[in-house]
Design a protein around this motif. Sequence first.
Motif, PDB file in Angstrom:
ATOM      1  N   THR A  35     -23.225  26.965  22.706  1.00  0.00           N
ATOM      2  CA  THR A  35     -22.989  26.577  24.086  1.00  0.00           C
ATOM      3  C   THR A  35     -21.717  25.758  24.254  1.00  0.00           C
ATOM      4  OG1 THR A  35     -24.028  25.556  26.001  1.00  0.00           O
ATOM      5  CG2 THR A  35     -24.332  24.439  23.928  1.00  0.00           C
ATOM      6  N   TYR A  36     -21.409  25.559  25.474  1.00  0.00           N
ATOM      7  CA  TYR A  36     -20.279  24.721  25.840  1.00  0.00           C
ATOM      8  C   TYR A  36     -20.612  23.257  25.542  1.00  0.00           C
ATOM      9  CZ  TYR A  36     -16.919  22.292  28.777  1.00  0.00           C
ATOM     10  OH  TYR A  36     -15.935  21.459  29.222  1.00  0.00           O
ATOM     11  N   TYR A  37     -19.642  22.532  25.020  1.00  0.00           N
ATOM     12  CA  TYR A  37     -19.782  21.091  24.848  1.00  0.00           C
ATOM     13  C   TYR A  37     -18.451  20.428  25.184  1.00  0.00           C
ATOM     14  CZ  TYR A  37     -17.282  21.546  20.417  1.00  0.00           C
ATOM     15  OH  TYR A  37     -16.331  21.815  19.466  1.00  0.00           O
ATOM     16  N   ILE A  38     -18.543  19.146  25.466  1.00  0.00           N
ATOM     17  CA  ILE A  38     -17.347  18.361  25.740  1.00  0.00           C
ATOM     18  C   ILE A  38     -17.510  16.967  25.140  1.00  0.00           C
ATOM     19  CG2 ILE A  38     -18.168  17.632  28.025  1.00  0.00           C
ATOM     20  CD1 ILE A  38     -15.139  17.857  28.897  1.00  0.00           C
ATOM     21  N   ASN A  39     -16.435  16.459  24.599  1.00  0.00           N
ATOM     22  CA  ASN A  39     -16.381  15.096  24.078  1.00  0.00           C
ATOM     23  C   ASN A  39     -15.509  14.262  25.011  1.00  0.00           C
ATOM     24  OD1 ASN A  39     -17.801  15.382  21.539  1.00  0.00           O
ATOM     25  ND2 ASN A  39     -16.065  16.586  20.865  1.00  0.00           N
TER      26      ASN A  39
END
Length: 141
Positions: A64-68
Amino acid sequence: MKIMNNLLKTSVLLIAFASCSKDAAKATLDTSYKLLSDKTWYLQYSVTNNGISDSTHSYVGQPTYYINYRKNLSTLDSDGLEGTYSMQENANKLLINVIAKTANLNATNYQYEVVSLGAKDMILSYKKGTVSTKLFFSTEK
């Protein structure tokens, strides 16, 4: 003289209120930055509304999409977008503004409204035309 005294008291109260409002807004932003940063946020599902009906798409159990969002105000996501972010409060809405570049160095800017932000869960929303989307994130896959 009495009118001048009342005017002076009112001015002091207004200045104190404005100062408290600014302090409260700063505290809200500081807390939001702390809750948001130094975590990997995984997209769990999204809900899109086209004005007629809702459509839900789940990403649980899938790559899936992730963001930091990092403490140094930089950001990196699974699509390869890298850049900086800032938060602001506008019209009683908390916003995340991202200025990023793609892997090909193309500039892209976007903004999310923060619907909810906790230690492990976050809901962001955005609107394109008449279509609104809510994104449900968690710090756990």
